[in-house]
Design a protein around this motif. Structure first.
Motif, mmCIF file in Angstrom:
data_model
loop_
_atom_site.group_PDB
_atom_site.id
_atom_site.type_symbol
_atom_site.label_atom_id
_atom_site.label_comp_id
_atom_site.label_asym_id
_atom_site.label_seq_id
_atom_site.Cartn_x
_atom_site.Cartn_y
_atom_site.Cartn_z
ATOM 1 N N GLU A 1 0.831 -1.208 0.000
ATOM 2 C CA GLU A 1 0.000 0.000 0.000
ATOM 3 C C GLU A 1 0.865 1.258 0.000
ATOM 4 O OE1 GLU A 1 -2.495 -0.381 3.389
ATOM 5 O OE2 GLU A 1 -3.626 -2.082 2.590
ATOM 6 N N ALA A 2 1.961 1.232 0.772
ATOM 7 C CA ALA A 2 2.851 2.397 0.839
ATOM 8 C C ALA A 2 3.518 2.651 -0.512
ATOM 9 C CB ALA A 2 3.912 2.179 1.916
ATOM 10 N N LEU A 3 3.916 1.587 -1.204
ATOM 11 C CA LEU A 3 4.552 1.748 -2.509
ATOM 12 C C LEU A 3 3.558 2.262 -3.558
ATOM 13 C CD1 LEU A 3 6.832 -1.423 -2.609
ATOM 14 C CD2 LEU A 3 7.548 0.964 -2.369
ATOM 15 N N ILE A 4 2.298 1.845 -3.430
ATOM 16 C CA ILE A 4 1.268 2.349 -4.349
ATOM 17 C C ILE A 4 1.085 3.850 -4.160
ATOM 18 C CG2 ILE A 4 -1.214 2.345 -4.844
ATOM 19 C CD1 ILE A 4 -1.241 -0.654 -4.280
ATOM 20 N N ILE A 5 0.975 4.297 -2.899
ATOM 21 C CA ILE A 5 0.769 5.730 -2.649
ATOM 22 C C ILE A 5 1.969 6.537 -3.113
ATOM 23 C CG2 ILE A 5 1.611 5.742 -0.261
ATOM 24 C CD1 ILE A 5 -1.399 7.722 -1.426
ATOM 25 N N LEU A 6 3.183 6.009 -2.911
ATOM 26 C CA LEU A 6 4.385 6.703 -3.388
ATOM 27 C C LEU A 6 4.378 6.834 -4.903
ATOM 28 C CD1 LEU A 6 7.367 5.392 -1.215
ATOM 29 C CD2 LEU A 6 6.804 7.785 -1.674
ATOM 30 N N SER A 7 4.007 5.755 -5.581
ATOM 31 C CA SER A 7 3.950 5.771 -7.038
ATOM 32 C C SER A 7 2.947 6.803 -7.541
ATOM 33 C CB SER A 7 3.574 4.378 -7.558
ATOM 34 O OG SER A 7 3.427 4.381 -8.959
ATOM 35 N N LYS A 8 1.774 6.859 -6.911
ATOM 36 C CA LYS A 8 0.736 7.809 -7.321
ATOM 37 C C LYS A 8 1.168 9.252 -7.062
ATOM 38 C CE LYS A 8 -3.365 4.877 -6.884
ATOM 39 N NZ LYS A 8 -4.661 4.694 -6.197
ATOM 40 N N ILE A 9 1.830 9.486 -5.923
ATOM 41 C CA ILE A 9 2.295 10.831 -5.599
ATOM 42 C C ILE A 9 3.311 11.302 -6.624
ATOM 43 C CG2 ILE A 9 3.599 12.216 -3.932
ATOM 44 C CD1 ILE A 9 2.397 10.370 -1.738
ATOM 45 N N GLU A 10 4.288 10.459 -6.903
ATOM 46 C CA GLU A 10 5.369 10.853 -7.807
ATOM 47 C C GLU A 10 4.901 10.992 -9.247
ATOM 48 O OE1 GLU A 10 8.416 7.994 -7.001
ATOM 49 O OE2 GLU A 10 9.052 9.018 -5.169
ATOM 50 N N ASN A 11 3.789 10.349 -9.587
ATOM 51 C CA ASN A 11 3.237 10.482 -10.938
ATOM 52 C C ASN A 11 2.095 11.503 -11.004
ATOM 53 O OD1 ASN A 11 4.510 8.403 -12.888
ATOM 54 N ND2 ASN A 11 4.199 7.232 -11.020
ATOM 55 N N ARG A 12 1.996 12.317 -9.918
ATOM 56 C CA ARG A 12 1.045 13.440 -9.883
ATOM 57 C C ARG A 12 -0.385 13.001 -10.206
ATOM 58 N NH1 ARG A 12 5.417 15.037 -8.236
ATOM 59 N NH2 ARG A 12 6.348 17.077 -8.605
ATOM 60 N N GLN A 13 -0.842 11.958 -9.530
ATOM 61 C CA GLN A 13 -2.179 11.432 -9.792
ATOM 62 C C GLN A 13 -3.256 12.018 -8.882
ATOM 63 O OE1 GLN A 13 -0.435 7.059 -10.533
ATOM 64 N NE2 GLN A 13 -2.639 7.141 -10.825
ATOM 65 N N PHE A 14 -2.859 12.903 -7.967
ATOM 66 C CA PHE A 14 -3.828 13.536 -7.073
ATOM 67 C C PHE A 14 -4.009 14.982 -7.526
ATOM 68 C CE2 PHE A 14 -1.878 10.107 -4.647
ATOM 69 C CZ PHE A 14 -2.985 9.481 -4.100
ATOM 70 N N HIS A 15 -4.994 15.206 -8.398
ATOM 71 C CA HIS A 15 -5.142 16.511 -9.038
ATOM 72 C C HIS A 15 -6.053 17.464 -8.267
ATOM 73 C CE1 HIS A 15 -3.025 14.843 -12.441
ATOM 74 N NE2 HIS A 15 -3.924 13.880 -12.574
ATOM 75 N N GLU A 16 -7.111 16.931 -7.650
ATOM 76 C CA GLU A 16 -8.088 17.801 -7.000
ATOM 77 C C GLU A 16 -7.482 18.467 -5.762
ATOM 78 O OE1 GLU A 16 -8.501 14.563 -7.431
ATOM 79 O OE2 GLU A 16 -9.905 14.399 -9.104
ATOM 80 N N THR A 17 -7.708 19.773 -5.646
ATOM 81 C CA THR A 17 -7.216 20.504 -4.471
ATOM 82 C C THR A 17 -8.329 21.364 -3.887
ATOM 83 O OG1 THR A 17 -6.438 22.382 -5.794
ATOM 84 C CG2 THR A 17 -4.846 20.610 -5.362
ATOM 85 N N THR A 18 -8.206 21.656 -2.606
ATOM 86 C CA THR A 18 -9.156 22.531 -1.933
ATOM 87 C C THR A 18 -8.456 23.170 -0.743
ATOM 88 O OG1 THR A 18 -11.378 22.656 -0.982
ATOM 89 C CG2 THR A 18 -10.041 20.755 -0.366
ATOM 90 N N ASN A 19 -9.041 24.222 -0.199
ATOM 91 C CA ASN A 19 -8.462 24.874 0.978
ATOM 92 C C ASN A 19 -8.790 24.045 2.223
ATOM 93 O OD1 ASN A 19 -7.299 27.137 -0.298
ATOM 94 N ND2 ASN A 19 -9.289 28.159 -0.384
ATOM 95 N N LEU A 20 -7.750 23.681 2.976
ATOM 96 C CA LEU A 20 -7.906 22.796 4.125
ATOM 97 C C LEU A 20 -7.227 23.393 5.350
ATOM 98 C CD1 LEU A 20 -6.967 19.556 2.190
ATOM 99 C CD2 LEU A 20 -9.274 20.163 2.926
ATOM 100 N N CYS A 21 -7.833 23.191 6.518
ATOM 101 C CA CYS A 21 -7.275 23.704 7.771
ATOM 102 C C CYS A 21 -6.468 22.615 8.466
ATOM 103 C CB CYS A 21 -8.383 24.213 8.690
ATOM 104 S SG CYS A 21 -7.745 24.894 10.245
ATOM 105 N N VAL A 22 -5.167 22.829 8.569
ATOM 106 C CA VAL A 22 -4.272 21.855 9.186
ATOM 107 C C VAL A 22 -4.594 21.684 10.666
ATOM 108 C CG1 VAL A 22 -1.862 21.393 9.793
ATOM 109 C CG2 VAL A 22 -2.435 22.244 7.518
ATOM 110 N N ASN A 23 -4.917 22.775 11.359
ATOM 111 C CA ASN A 23 -5.234 22.723 12.794
ATOM 112 C C ASN A 23 -6.344 21.711 13.072
ATOM 113 O OD1 ASN A 23 -4.286 25.344 11.815
ATOM 114 N ND2 ASN A 23 -4.362 26.037 13.942
ATOM 115 N N ASP A 24 -7.423 21.788 12.300
ATOM 116 C CA ASP A 24 -8.570 20.907 12.520
ATOM 117 C C ASP A 24 -8.203 19.448 12.270
ATOM 118 O OD1 ASP A 24 -10.038 23.160 13.085
ATOM 119 O OD2 ASP A 24 -11.003 23.257 11.110
#
Length: 207
Positions: A51-74
């Protein structure tokens, strides 16, 4: 990598299921139960590694396109609340210093992965009865925890499969995932050990 990891998941799930069935078999000897438990632990570890290798592969291949404003504190508060039982078991004390809300624009799933790795790290590698300090400004997150001295240079911990303690059950990928996510959003991340404290800092520079 993603395709191979996906193909591995199915036989892994079968192995884990068969081992669970075996454990329920009557008249197992103590030695047999130990062997099955050992195999089950190895299968679970392999599944987590996959699972960790899958997430690394997806991150490095820029597969997470959707973004939104998020509060780190919460998100930090939510994650620590979910891990409250483990925190109490280790007798950890948590101190929070939220100077300002830290709102960043990024993928919701990746923020969860990023913070979960940082927070889990601060708990898992802490000492019994230790402390955790969290400081947040509008552009900086700093998480510090007490812990045993490192046996290697701190900057090497961002490399894959590198662990401070070779006997640790850690996969040695948590900090690599943190680094990969920070690289995706051009965040600056550091890991410092000083005076018995281990500190991860993330500077976003987002306006």
């Amino acid at each position: 990598t993603e395709n191979a990891s996906h193909e591995i998941q199915t036989p892994l799930a079968i192995v884990k299921n068969k081992l669970e069935i075996l454990l329920q078999s009557p008249d197992l000897s103590s030695e047999q139960m130990n062997l099955i438990n050992s195999a089950s632990l190895a299968a679970n570890r392999l599944s987590k590694l996959n699972e960790a290798l899958i997430i690394l592969s997806k991150i490095e291949n820029r597969q997470f396109h959707e973004t939104t404003n998020l509060c780190v504190n919460d998100e930090i508060d939510r994650l620590y609340a979910n891990l409250d039982e483990l925190i109490k078991m280790k007798g950890l004390q948590i101190e929070k210093n939220y100077a300002q809300p830290m709102v960043i624009k990024m993928n919701t799933h990746l923020l969860g992965v990023l913070l979960e790795n940082i927070i889990t790290n601060s708990i898992k590698h802490n000492i019994t009865g230790g402390n955790i300090h969290i400081a947040i400004t509008d552009q900086t997150l700093t998480v510090s925890n007490t812990g045993e001295p490192l046996k290697i240079a701190s900057e090497k911990l961002f490399q894959r499969f590198v662990k401070s303690n070779v006997k640790s059950q850690s996969l040695g990928l948590g900090l690599s995932i943190i680094k990969a996510i920070c690289n995706t959003y051009s965040f600056y991340v550091t890991y410092v050990e000083e005076g018995g404290w281990h500190t991860i800092s993330i500077q976003t520079d987002q306006v």
